[in-house]
Design a protein around this motif. Structure first.
Motif, PDB file in Angstrom:
ATOM      1  N   UNK A 317       0.876  -1.170   0.000  1.00  0.00           N
ATOM      2  CA  UNK A 317       0.000   0.000   0.000  1.00  0.00           C
ATOM      3  C   UNK A 317       0.909   1.213   0.000  1.00  0.00           C
ATOM      4  N   UNK A 318       0.652   2.151  -0.908  1.00  0.00           N
ATOM      5  CA  UNK A 318       1.583   3.248  -1.099  1.00  0.00           C
ATOM      6  C   UNK A 318       0.868   4.587  -1.091  1.00  0.00           C
ATOM      7  N   UNK A 319       1.626   5.622  -0.730  1.00  0.00           N
ATOM      8  CA  UNK A 319       1.131   6.991  -0.687  1.00  0.00           C
ATOM      9  C   UNK A 319       2.197   7.904  -1.265  1.00  0.00           C
ATOM     10  N   UNK A 320       1.784   8.870  -2.077  1.00  0.00           N
ATOM     11  CA  UNK A 320       2.709   9.872  -2.611  1.00  0.00           C
ATOM     12  C   UNK A 320       2.082  11.248  -2.485  1.00  0.00           C
ATOM     13  N   UNK A 321       2.915  12.233  -2.163  1.00  0.00           N
ATOM     14  CA  UNK A 321       2.486  13.625  -2.051  1.00  0.00           C
ATOM     15  C   UNK A 321       3.381  14.464  -2.948  1.00  0.00           C
ATOM     16  N   UNK A 322       2.761  15.410  -3.667  1.00  0.00           N
ATOM     17  CA  UNK A 322       3.518  16.231  -4.612  1.00  0.00           C
ATOM     18  C   UNK A 322       2.940  17.636  -4.648  1.00  0.00           C
ATOM     19  N   UNK A 323       3.667  18.549  -5.252  1.00  0.00           N
ATOM     20  CA  UNK A 323       3.171  19.904  -5.484  1.00  0.00           C
ATOM     21  C   UNK A 323       3.750  20.433  -6.791  1.00  0.00           C
ATOM     22  N   UNK A 324       3.221  21.552  -7.240  1.00  0.00           N
ATOM     23  CA  UNK A 324       3.691  22.180  -8.474  1.00  0.00           C
ATOM     24  C   UNK A 324       4.403  23.486  -8.172  1.00  0.00           C
ATOM     25  N   UNK A 325       5.460  23.738  -8.917  1.00  0.00           N
ATOM     26  CA  UNK A 325       6.126  25.032  -8.939  1.00  0.00           C
ATOM     27  C   UNK A 325       6.177  25.461 -10.395  1.00  0.00           C
ATOM     28  N   UNK A 326       5.314  26.391 -10.750  1.00  0.00           N
ATOM     29  CA  UNK A 326       5.165  26.735 -12.155  1.00  0.00           C
ATOM     30  C   UNK A 326       4.549  25.563 -12.890  1.00  0.00           C
ATOM     31  N   UNK A 327       5.218  25.102 -13.960  1.00  0.00           N
ATOM     32  CA  UNK A 327       4.702  23.937 -14.675  1.00  0.00           C
ATOM     33  C   UNK A 327       5.496  22.674 -14.356  1.00  0.00           C
ATOM     34  N   UNK A 328       6.280  22.691 -13.285  1.00  0.00           N
ATOM     35  CA  UNK A 328       7.066  21.538 -12.872  1.00  0.00           C
ATOM     36  C   UNK A 328       6.410  20.842 -11.684  1.00  0.00           C
ATOM     37  N   UNK A 329       6.350  19.519 -11.750  1.00  0.00           N
ATOM     38  CA  UNK A 329       5.787  18.712 -10.664  1.00  0.00           C
ATOM     39  C   UNK A 329       6.904  18.248  -9.746  1.00  0.00           C
ATOM     40  N   UNK A 330       6.747  18.490  -8.460  1.00  0.00           N
ATOM     41  CA  UNK A 330       7.770  18.157  -7.466  1.00  0.00           C
ATOM     42  C   UNK A 330       7.241  17.059  -6.555  1.00  0.00           C
ATOM     43  N   UNK A 331       7.930  15.950  -6.498  1.00  0.00           N
ATOM     44  CA  UNK A 331       7.546  14.858  -5.596  1.00  0.00           C
ATOM     45  C   UNK A 331       8.128  15.138  -4.219  1.00  0.00           C
ATOM     46  N   UNK A 332       7.260  15.161  -3.197  1.00  0.00           N
ATOM     47  CA  UNK A 332       7.677  15.527  -1.847  1.00  0.00           C
ATOM     48  C   UNK A 332       7.867  14.338  -0.926  1.00  0.00           C
ATOM     49  N   UNK A 333       7.010  13.338  -1.058  1.00  0.00           N
ATOM     50  CA  UNK A 333       7.025  12.247  -0.075  1.00  0.00           C
ATOM     51  C   UNK A 333       6.478  10.973  -0.704  1.00  0.00           C
ATOM     52  N   UNK A 334       7.048   9.852  -0.304  1.00  0.00           N
ATOM     53  CA  UNK A 334       6.541   8.530  -0.693  1.00  0.00           C
ATOM     54  C   UNK A 334       6.539   7.640   0.534  1.00  0.00           C
ATOM     55  N   UNK A 335       5.457   6.940   0.746  1.00  0.00           N
ATOM     56  CA  UNK A 335       5.372   5.956   1.812  1.00  0.00           C
ATOM     57  C   UNK A 335       4.946   4.618   1.204  1.00  0.00           C
ATOM     58  N   UNK A 336       5.576   3.545   1.654  1.00  0.00           N
ATOM     59  CA  UNK A 336       5.219   2.197   1.198  1.00  0.00           C
ATOM     60  C   UNK A 336       5.159   1.267   2.403  1.00  0.00           C
ATOM     61  N   UNK A 337       4.063   0.533   2.498  1.00  0.00           N
ATOM     62  CA  UNK A 337       3.949  -0.522   3.502  1.00  0.00           C
ATOM     63  C   UNK A 337       3.839  -1.839   2.767  1.00  0.00           C
ATOM     64  N   UNK A 338       4.881  -2.674   2.925  1.00  0.00           N
ATOM     65  CA  UNK A 338       4.922  -3.945   2.211  1.00  0.00           C
ATOM     66  C   UNK A 338       4.115  -5.001   2.942  1.00  0.00           C
ATOM     67  N   UNK A 339       3.522  -5.900   2.167  1.00  0.00           N
ATOM     68  CA  UNK A 339       2.753  -6.994   2.750  1.00  0.00           C
ATOM     69  C   UNK A 339       3.685  -7.966   3.475  1.00  0.00           C
ATOM     70  N   UNK A 340       3.195  -8.583   4.539  1.00  0.00           N
ATOM     71  CA  UNK A 340       1.861  -8.410   5.126  1.00  0.00           C
ATOM     72  C   UNK A 340       1.814  -7.208   6.077  1.00  0.00           C
ATOM     73  N   UNK A 341       0.672  -6.544   6.101  1.00  0.00           N
ATOM     74  CA  UNK A 341       0.490  -5.402   6.997  1.00  0.00           C
ATOM     75  C   UNK A 341      -0.992  -5.276   7.337  1.00  0.00           C
ATOM     76  N   UNK A 342      -1.279  -4.453   8.337  1.00  0.00           N
ATOM     77  CA  UNK A 342      -2.663  -4.191   8.724  1.00  0.00           C
ATOM     78  C   UNK A 342      -3.190  -3.022   7.906  1.00  0.00           C
ATOM     79  N   UNK A 343      -4.188  -3.221   7.041  1.00  0.00           N
ATOM     80  CA  UNK A 343      -4.715  -2.114   6.245  1.00  0.00           C
ATOM     81  C   UNK A 343      -5.252  -0.973   7.111  1.00  0.00           C
TER      82      UNK A 343
END
Length: 483
Positions: A317-343
């Motif tokens: 299960x993964x999460x990503x957060x990003x923002x824009x500066x002008x017309x450029x997309x900036x990736x700020x954060x990534x989280x990954x929880x590998x199986x097995x895990x509690x949803x």
């Protein structure tokens, strides 16, 4: 070797009971070519057909690649070679004190490697003298201490294959190897194996697989050596029924009717032309900000988030957060929880992360029906459904990457998954983009979704005085127009 592999294959006292059918004729020609033995006229013709060479091999090959359709019998032949090399040859003159010669069996995963391992065990059981030499046996190791030989299942990892002294390495279904430690696992693994093969004269590296895309070690070996007179590596290419005439004709016919491109690879031993890499590694590397692993929240920035939910038993299960500066997309954060895990626990964790970036909503796909929406809602986060499937997300991400208008975090798993994406052309001409068989794209999916979600601007807040002023200006404009 006082007894050759072909002799052992036909000897009733050795492995003859397993290979006494005439259906092994084509495989006998392969073994004769591999081992530099004399051939009949029929075998010479078979050899020329499947190697593309007119010169007949006159010496033993130490490297060979079998590009054969599924159920052609290649795993059983690898088992025959591995068993013969382990039992019919004495490696002790080449070993130091305490050193053992290993016949390694490597496949996409350990479970798949057990197919050849079981064949080896079955061949040993046919010969009581050989079976008596086994001093230790587990589900993954057969040890012959007197011979100082070990037959062992290995891991498809360039780290785990180092440090061995190999008499032979049997690489099964190498076109489908996947490894979280490398973007090009087959190349890295073979690079790690070669020093272990160098110290034993006559050691063998045998690659076998049904073909897949036109990339990787199997494709490169085929392109370099197939049909090349005098080549030091033997490449043998054959359809399923060329090597196994007893294969079900109707099964093959049905496969071709259902998906000709897939069947041509699975049973016809043809590399697929309808599959290509989606994005070049050089493009991903150029977009990656080296040393940047995460960006903290900036209160002046508006963020967007995308989640790829999972039930917790297989996929991450993964999460990503990003923002824009002008017309450029900036990736700020990534989280990954590998199986097995509690949803449920992962939703709580991701919700807390979203709030630290000032977010009260996240976008995701339709996985799990109402479950993701309900769980995120419990923790104050609205779950919006993406209007694009993952294939469309990847398609729209490519221009951002190619133009350099995306800044990626320095995360090896992200680079591997992006580089591992494949573009497939369907029979209707429509392209789809997805991970390769056995691969993963959970992180890449969340990142693509986040980078493409340019946050909407908030409507400005107006005081009553400002509202009245705008209304007066509008009225004056209307009166002037009326006059």
């Amino acid at each position: 070797m006082s007894v050759t592999v072909l002799q052992a294959m036909h000897d009733p006292a050795l492995f003859g009971a397993e290979f006494d059918k005439p259906t092994w004729t084509a495989w006998e020609a392969f073994l004769a070519a591999l081992l530099g033995e004399g051939m009949t006229d029929e075998q010479k013709l078979i050899c020329q057909t499947h190697t593309g060479r007119t010169d007949l091999p006159a010496q033993v090959f130490r490297r060979a690649a079998l590009v054969c359709g599924r159920r052609a019998g290649k795993s059983r032949i690898l088992a025959l070679l591995g068993t013969s090399l382990a039992t019919l040859k004495d490696y002790r003159p080449y070993l130091s004190a305490g050193e053992v010669a290993t016949v390694g069996i490597i496949a996409a995963d350990r479970k798949q490697a057990r197919t050849i391992f079981r064949y080896v065990r079955g061949l040993l059981a046919l010969v009581p003298e050989m079976e008596a030499e086994v001093t230790r046996e587990t589900d993954e190791i057969i040890e012959m201490a007197g011979r100082r030989v070990v037959i062992e299942i290995g891991t498809a990892s360039f780290r785990a294959t180092r440090g061995y002294t190999y008499a032979a390495v049997l690489c099964d279904e190498i076109a489908f190897w996947r490894d979280d430690s490398s973007a090009n696992p087959d190349e890295e693994i073979l690079r790690a194996l070669r020093p272990g093969l160098a110290t034993i004269p006559g050691s063998m590296l045998l690659l076998a697989s049904s073909p897949y895309a036109r990339r990787g070690v199997l494709w490169k070996t085929f392109k370099r050596y197939y049909g090349q007179e005098g080549a030091s590596t033997l490449v043998w290419k054959a359809a399923t029924r060329d090597m196994n005439p007893e294969f079900d004709v109707q099964e093959e016919r049905d496969a071709y009717e259902e998906d000709p491109a897939s069947a041509a690879a699975e049973y016809g031993a043809e590399f697929r032309s309808d599959i290509a890499s989606f994005v070049a590694p050089e493009v991903v590397e150029a977009c990656t900000v080296q040393g940047r692993h995460e960006l903290p929240r900036n209160s002046r920035v508006r963020y967007a988030a995308f989640v790829d939910p999972s039930g917790g038993s297989s996929d991450s299960m993964t999460l990503a957060i990003a923002h824009y500066e002008g017309d450029s997309a900036i990736l700020d954060l990534v989280r990954e929880r590998k199986a097995p895990f509690s949803p449920e626990a992962t939703v709580i964790e991701f919700s807390a992360v979203l709030k630290t970036y000032g977010l009260v909503s996240v976008t995701g796909d339709r996985y799990g029906g109402e479950w993701p929406r309900e769980q995120f809602r419990k923790h104050g986060i609205a779950y919006n459904l993406s209007d694009k499937p993952r294939s469309d997300l990847y398609r729209d991400l490519l221009p951002l990457l190619n133009s350099g208008k995306a800044e990626l975090l320095d995360l090896p798993v992200l680079a591997r998954q992006l580089c591992g994406l494949e573009r497939r052309t369907g029979r209707g001409g429509r392209d789809s983009i997805d991970h390769a068989p056995g691969g993963h794209d959970d992180v890449a999916n969340a990142v693509a979704g986040a980078l493409l979600m340019q946050p909407r601007r908030r409507m400005p807040k107006f005081t009553p005085e400002v509202v009245q002023k705008i209304a007066n200006q509008s009225m004056r404009g209307y009166q002037t127009w009326a006059v």
